[in-house]
Design a protein around this motif. Sequence first.
Motif, PDB file in Angstrom:
ATOM      1  N   MET A  56       4.051 -22.348  25.220  1.00 32.34           N
ATOM      2  CA  MET A  56       4.755 -21.257  24.760  1.00 32.34           C
ATOM      3  C   MET A  56       5.564 -21.815  23.666  1.00 32.34           C
ATOM      4  O   MET A  56       6.318 -22.553  23.880  1.00 32.34           O
ATOM      5  N   ASP A  57       5.713 -20.964  22.665  1.00 27.03           N
ATOM      6  CA  ASP A  57       6.675 -21.048  21.508  1.00 27.03           C
ATOM      7  C   ASP A  57       7.682 -19.800  21.698  1.00 27.03           C
ATOM      8  O   ASP A  57       7.500 -19.002  21.266  1.00 27.03           O
ATOM      9  N   PHE A  58       8.810 -20.157  22.387  1.00 25.60           N
ATOM     10  CA  PHE A  58      10.008 -19.108  22.730  1.00 25.60           C
ATOM     11  C   PHE A  58      10.156 -18.412  21.492  1.00 25.60           C
ATOM     12  O   PHE A  58      10.459 -17.217  21.339  1.00 25.60           O
ATOM     13  N   TYR A  59      10.584 -19.240  20.266  1.00 25.26           N
ATOM     14  CA  TYR A  59      10.981 -18.421  19.070  1.00 25.26           C
ATOM     15  C   TYR A  59       9.794 -17.547  18.615  1.00 25.26           C
ATOM     16  O   TYR A  59      10.164 -16.302  18.265  1.00 25.26           O
ATOM     17  N   CYS A  60       8.615 -17.717  18.510  1.00 26.82           N
ATOM     18  CA  CYS A  60       7.740 -17.202  18.016  1.00 26.82           C
ATOM     19  C   CYS A  60       7.189 -15.874  19.018  1.00 26.82           C
ATOM     20  O   CYS A  60       7.302 -14.634  18.744  1.00 26.82           O
ATOM     21  N   GLN A  92      13.327 -31.923  22.006  1.00 22.48           N
ATOM     22  CA  GLN A  92      13.350 -30.529  21.858  1.00 22.48           C
ATOM     23  C   GLN A  92      12.878 -30.031  23.182  1.00 22.48           C
ATOM     24  O   GLN A  92      11.729 -30.484  23.602  1.00 22.48           O
ATOM     25  N   THR A  93      13.504 -28.995  23.666  1.00 20.29           N
ATOM     26  CA  THR A  93      12.951 -28.007  24.621  1.00 20.29           C
ATOM     27  C   THR A  93      12.221 -27.001  24.205  1.00 20.29           C
ATOM     28  O   THR A  93      11.306 -26.682  24.827  1.00 20.29           O
ATOM     29  N   THR A  94      12.422 -26.635  22.765  1.00 20.73           N
ATOM     30  CA  THR A  94      11.314 -25.577  22.496  1.00 20.73           C
ATOM     31  C   THR A  94      10.735 -26.203  20.986  1.00 20.73           C
ATOM     32  O   THR A  94      11.310 -26.584  20.281  1.00 20.73           O
ATOM     33  N   LYS A  95       9.476 -26.347  21.191  1.00 17.74           N
ATOM     34  CA  LYS A  95       8.478 -27.159  20.313  1.00 17.74           C
ATOM     35  C   LYS A  95       8.652 -26.177  18.897  1.00 17.74           C
ATOM     36  O   LYS A  95       7.393 -25.859  18.628  1.00 17.74           O
ATOM     37  N   HIS A  96       9.548 -25.532  18.424  1.00 19.97           N
ATOM     38  CA  HIS A  96       9.475 -25.000  17.049  1.00 19.97           C
ATOM     39  C   HIS A  96      10.740 -25.208  16.340  1.00 19.97           C
ATOM     40  O   HIS A  96      11.841 -25.437  16.680  1.00 19.97           O
TER      41      HIS A  96
END
Length: 120
Positions: free
Chosen positions: A1-5, A91-95
């Motif tokens: 999952m990509d939280f930002y996208c 990175q906790t979010t890979k974006h």
Amino acid sequence: MDFYCDEILSGKVPVRRVVETEHVLAFHHTQPYWPVHIVIIPKRHIASLAAVEPADWLIVHEMLTVAADICRRITEENGGCRLSTNSGDYQTTKHLHFYIHHGERVRDEQGASIAPRLTA
């Protein structure tokens, strides 16, 4: 999952926008770790600064231009700020995202509230 996208750019999670361009979104963090905590992201997936490809540099430049403008404003209002990014295991979010923050930290790395320091 990509939280930002998946959550931010899709509009599922509402955010208070600071700046928006064709390729970049800057917004107030939804669960801030500092009193001033702004997130800057590209509007398309780039995994991290370490993963930037030649075709990504124009977007990274646009991110830095947005960051410079926001840093100027925060510095004028508060006397200074920090600009940071994480990569790989940090990175906790890979974006790719930049943080601009100012003030004493209000949450620890796990998101728990930190009691304010008492001053004498």
